[in-house]
Design a protein around this motif. Sequence first.
Motif, PDB file in Angstrom:
ATOM      1  N   ALA A   1       0.841  -1.201   0.000  1.00 31.28           N
ATOM      2  CA  ALA A   1       0.000   0.000   0.000  1.00 31.28           C
ATOM      3  C   ALA A   1       0.871   1.244   0.000  1.00 31.28           C
ATOM      4  O   ALA A   1       1.978   1.247   0.556  1.00 31.28           O
ATOM      5  CB  ALA A   1      -0.908  -0.002   1.235  1.00 31.28           C
ATOM      6  N   ALA A   2       0.387   2.277  -0.639  1.00 34.55           N
ATOM      7  CA  ALA A   2       1.095   3.558  -0.576  1.00 34.55           C
ATOM      8  C   ALA A   2       1.203   3.987   0.880  1.00 34.55           C
ATOM      9  O   ALA A   2       0.302   3.754   1.682  1.00 34.55           O
ATOM     10  CB  ALA A   2       0.336   4.605  -1.382  1.00 34.55           C
ATOM     11  N   TYR A   3       2.321   4.619   1.208  1.00 35.59           N
ATOM     12  CA  TYR A   3       2.552   5.020   2.598  1.00 35.59           C
ATOM     13  C   TYR A   3       2.963   6.495   2.636  1.00 35.59           C
ATOM     14  O   TYR A   3       3.718   6.940   1.778  1.00 35.59           O
ATOM     15  CB  TYR A   3       3.670   4.168   3.219  1.00 35.59           C
ATOM     16  CG  TYR A   3       3.914   4.503   4.674  1.00 35.59           C
ATOM     17  CD1 TYR A   3       3.155   3.892   5.664  1.00 35.59           C
ATOM     18  CD2 TYR A   3       4.851   5.460   5.036  1.00 35.59           C
ATOM     19  CE1 TYR A   3       3.340   4.221   6.987  1.00 35.59           C
ATOM     20  CE2 TYR A   3       5.036   5.798   6.363  1.00 35.59           C
ATOM     21  CZ  TYR A   3       4.286   5.174   7.337  1.00 35.59           C
ATOM     22  OH  TYR A   3       4.454   5.500   8.657  1.00 35.59           O
ATOM     23  N   PRO A   4       2.468   7.228   3.630  1.00 34.69           N
ATOM     24  CA  PRO A   4       1.507   6.842   4.671  1.00 34.69           C
ATOM     25  C   PRO A   4       0.070   7.104   4.218  1.00 34.69           C
ATOM     26  O   PRO A   4      -0.299   8.223   3.879  1.00 34.69           O
ATOM     27  CB  PRO A   4       1.891   7.734   5.845  1.00 34.69           C
ATOM     28  CG  PRO A   4       2.443   8.976   5.199  1.00 34.69           C
ATOM     29  CD  PRO A   4       3.062   8.559   3.895  1.00 34.69           C
ATOM     30  N   THR A   5      -0.735   6.083   4.229  1.00 40.96           N
ATOM     31  CA  THR A   5      -2.161   6.169   3.923  1.00 40.96           C
ATOM     32  C   THR A   5      -2.936   5.325   4.923  1.00 40.96           C
ATOM     33  O   THR A   5      -2.360   4.509   5.642  1.00 40.96           O
ATOM     34  CB  THR A   5      -2.462   5.636   2.510  1.00 40.96           C
ATOM     35  OG1 THR A   5      -2.138   4.237   2.455  1.00 40.96           O
ATOM     36  CG2 THR A   5      -1.673   6.381   1.437  1.00 40.96           C
ATOM     37  N   GLY A   6      -4.237   5.503   4.936  1.00 42.41           N
ATOM     38  CA  GLY A   6      -5.065   4.664   5.796  1.00 42.41           C
ATOM     39  C   GLY A   6      -4.943   3.209   5.437  1.00 42.41           C
ATOM     40  O   GLY A   6      -4.921   2.336   6.312  1.00 42.41           O
ATOM     41  N   THR A   7      -4.841   2.916   4.141  1.00 45.60           N
ATOM     42  CA  THR A   7      -4.724   1.531   3.711  1.00 45.60           C
ATOM     43  C   THR A   7      -3.461   0.882   4.245  1.00 45.60           C
ATOM     44  O   THR A   7      -3.443  -0.322   4.541  1.00 45.60           O
ATOM     45  CB  THR A   7      -4.747   1.446   2.173  1.00 45.60           C
ATOM     46  OG1 THR A   7      -5.939   2.091   1.686  1.00 45.60           O
ATOM     47  CG2 THR A   7      -4.739   0.006   1.693  1.00 45.60           C
ATOM     48  N   SER A   8      -2.411   1.652   4.401  1.00 41.60           N
ATOM     49  CA  SER A   8      -1.159   1.076   4.922  1.00 41.60           C
ATOM     50  C   SER A   8      -1.290   0.669   6.382  1.00 41.60           C
ATOM     51  O   SER A   8      -0.416  -0.034   6.917  1.00 41.60           O
ATOM     52  CB  SER A   8      -0.006   2.069   4.749  1.00 41.60           C
ATOM     53  OG  SER A   8      -0.186   3.227   5.547  1.00 41.60           O
ATOM     54  N   ASP A   9      -2.357   1.081   7.046  1.00 46.40           N
ATOM     55  CA  ASP A   9      -2.604   0.675   8.437  1.00 46.40           C
ATOM     56  C   ASP A   9      -3.170  -0.740   8.548  1.00 46.40           C
ATOM     57  O   ASP A   9      -3.149  -1.342   9.624  1.00 46.40           O
ATOM     58  CB  ASP A   9      -3.604   1.627   9.113  1.00 46.40           C
ATOM     59  CG  ASP A   9      -3.008   3.010   9.398  1.00 46.40           C
ATOM     60  OD1 ASP A   9      -1.777   3.134   9.363  1.00 46.40           O
ATOM     61  OD2 ASP A   9      -3.800   3.936   9.634  1.00 46.40           O
ATOM     62  N   ILE A  10      -3.705  -1.262   7.442  1.00 47.90           N
ATOM     63  CA  ILE A  10      -4.463  -2.510   7.513  1.00 47.90           C
ATOM     64  C   ILE A  10      -3.634  -3.652   8.115  1.00 47.90           C
ATOM     65  O   ILE A  10      -4.120  -4.419   8.954  1.00 47.90           O
ATOM     66  CB  ILE A  10      -4.987  -2.909   6.114  1.00 47.90           C
ATOM     67  CG1 ILE A  10      -6.138  -1.984   5.731  1.00 47.90           C
ATOM     68  CG2 ILE A  10      -5.455  -4.362   6.108  1.00 47.90           C
ATOM     69  CD1 ILE A  10      -6.711  -2.260   4.359  1.00 47.90           C
ATOM     70  N   GLY A  11      -2.389  -3.763   7.701  1.00 55.10           N
ATOM     71  CA  GLY A  11      -1.568  -4.875   8.177  1.00 55.10           C
ATOM     72  C   GLY A  11      -1.379  -4.906   9.675  1.00 55.10           C
ATOM     73  O   GLY A  11      -1.089  -5.966  10.249  1.00 55.10           O
ATOM     74  N   SER A  12      -1.582  -3.783  10.355  1.00 54.82           N
ATOM     75  CA  SER A  12      -1.422  -3.721  11.808  1.00 54.82           C
ATOM     76  C   SER A  12      -2.741  -3.894  12.560  1.00 54.82           C
ATOM     77  O   SER A  12      -2.782  -3.789  13.776  1.00 54.82           O
ATOM     78  CB  SER A  12      -0.786  -2.377  12.200  1.00 54.82           C
ATOM     79  OG  SER A  12       0.473  -2.216  11.600  1.00 54.82           O
ATOM     80  N   MET A  13      -3.802  -4.134  11.811  1.00 54.61           N
ATOM     81  CA  MET A  13      -5.121  -4.271  12.447  1.00 54.61           C
ATOM     82  C   MET A  13      -5.467  -5.702  12.809  1.00 54.61           C
ATOM     83  O   MET A  13      -6.523  -5.962  13.378  1.00 54.61           O
ATOM     84  CB  MET A  13      -6.205  -3.716  11.514  1.00 54.61           C
ATOM     85  CG  MET A  13      -6.155  -2.205  11.345  1.00 54.61           C
ATOM     86  SD  MET A  13      -7.458  -1.615  10.219  1.00 54.61           S
ATOM     87  CE  MET A  13      -7.208   0.160  10.349  1.00 54.61           C
ATOM     88  N   PHE A  14      -4.600  -6.661  12.474  1.00 57.60           N
ATOM     89  CA  PHE A  14      -4.893  -8.065  12.752  1.00 57.60           C
ATOM     90  C   PHE A  14      -4.146  -8.517  14.008  1.00 57.60           C
ATOM     91  O   PHE A  14      -3.040  -8.072  14.259  1.00 57.60           O
ATOM     92  CB  PHE A  14      -4.482  -8.947  11.571  1.00 57.60           C
ATOM     93  CG  PHE A  14      -5.216  -8.598  10.301  1.00 57.60           C
ATOM     94  CD1 PHE A  14      -6.506  -9.051  10.070  1.00 57.60           C
ATOM     95  CD2 PHE A  14      -4.605  -7.831   9.344  1.00 57.60           C
ATOM     96  CE1 PHE A  14      -7.153  -8.745   8.903  1.00 57.60           C
ATOM     97  CE2 PHE A  14      -5.273  -7.506   8.150  1.00 57.60           C
ATOM     98  CZ  PHE A  14      -6.542  -7.966   7.935  1.00 57.60           C
TER      99      PHE A  14
END
Length: 448
Positions: free
Chosen positions: A435-448
Motif C-alpha cells: 500500500a502507498a505510505y503513509p495512507t489509511g490503507t497502509s494501516d491494515i496490516g497492523s489491524m490483525f
Amino acid sequence: MTETLDLIVIGAGMAGVNAAKKAAHAGWSVAIVDELPYGGTCALRGCDPKKMLRAGAEAVDAARLLSGKGVAGDTRIDWPALMKHKESFTDPVPENMEDGLKKAGVQTLHGSARFTAEDRIEIEGRGEFFFKHALIATGAKPRPLGFPGAECLIDSTDFLNLPELPKRIIFVGGGYISFEFAHIAARAGAEVTILDHGARQLKTFDHDLVDMLLERSRAAGIEIISEATPEKIEAAGKAQRIFYGKDGNTQVKEADLMVHGAGRVPAVDELNLSAAGIDTDNGGVKVTPWLQSTSNPRVYAAGDAAASPGKPLTPVAVFEGKIAASNMLKGKQTEPDYTGVPSVVFTIPELARVGMLEEEARQTDDVEVSFTDTSGWFSQKRLGETHAGAKIISDTDGKILGAHMFGPDYAELINIFSLAIKLGLSVDQIKTMPAAYPTGTSDIGSMF
C-alpha cells in the motif's frame, strides 16, 4: 387504444433507472413512472445531498481538531451557502436522469401509479397501460409513528432543504438518519439531542465501536437520551415540546425543530397492490429469491420496496434492479449475491461495517477477533482525531468474516475488506498487499 408495454417500471431511483435502461437496451418497449422528480432518494433526498452538507461539517470539525496545532481562527458554517452548494449537485439531477432514460429509449412518465388488474396499471393523467412485466422500485418512506403530534416531525427530505438551521433540534430515533444529521447540525452550531426509545443505538453495528461513536458524538456537543419513549408533541409558542417516558416518569424537552429519524418502511401502500394480486411481507413486495413476486409472476420488485434479504442500501438497489431486469429478459432465476456489501454511518468520523458482527460469527464458527484502538496511530494523530478503532473477525483458517471500523476515511478503507470477503481472501493474503505510505490503507496490516 391502450398501450401495451414489455416493461413498466414504477420508481425512478437507482433500482428502477438501471432496470429500465437494461431492458430498453435489449429492445424491449419500456416506460418508467414516478410522481416525484427523477433521481430517487439517494441522489435527491438522501445519500448524495447529505454528503454535500457533511463536507461543510467535516471542514469545521477538521479545523477545530487542529486548533492550537497550527490552525487558527474561527471556522463556521454558512448554512444558506452550504445549501446552495448542495443544490449545485441536486438541481440538475432530474433533467439529466430523464434525458439519459430517453436516450436509452425509455418512455418517461410523471404522476402517481396504481394497479388496476394483474396486467394493468393506471398512471395519473395518462390513463391505463397494459404490461407484460412490471418492476416495483418505489423505495421507502418514513415509518408512521403513532403518538399524538407525530405529524409535527419533519422528515429527512425536509431537513436536507432547510433554508436556515434552527438553534435547537431534536432527532427522534437512534438510527442512521438521526446520527448523520445530528453530526452535521452540531458542527453548524445547533443544540442537538437524539431521543431514542432503545437501550442501544445503531444496533446493526459493532457495539464496541458504537460506544466510541457515542463518546465522540457527546464530545461534539450532541446529547443522547436512550430508553426514552415519545408520548406526544405539542406546540410551545414558536417552538415545540416533546413529552417522553424515561425511568418510569414523563419528561419534557423543548426544541425549535423535531426530525423523524425512527426508521423507514417500503413505499408501496399507494400502489393498490391487491388489484394485481401482489402479496406483501413486512410491508414490502413479497418476492422469490430471484426478486419475482410470489403471487403475480408478471411483477418483480427491487430495492427498498422488495421484501428481499438485501439491506436498504443504494448498491443493493442497483444490483437488484439489474438482476431483476436480467431475469425478466432471459426468463431465468438468478439470485442476487449479497456477500460483501458494506454499510456506513456517515458521522464525523464515520462508522463502517461489512460481513458478520462478532456475535453472529461466534454462533457459527470458532473465530479470531482482533480489536484495536487506533486513536493514537499516525493516521489519526496528524488530524487531531481522538477516537478511532477497528475490529477484524476471521475464522481459524484466516478467512475474513467481518470488518468493523470507526475513524476518519474508514468509509473508504472498508471497501478493501468488502473485496476481501467477496473474494474469500484470508488475513495473510490481505497482509501481503503493498500500500502507498503513509495512507489509511497502509494501516491494515497492523489491524490483525
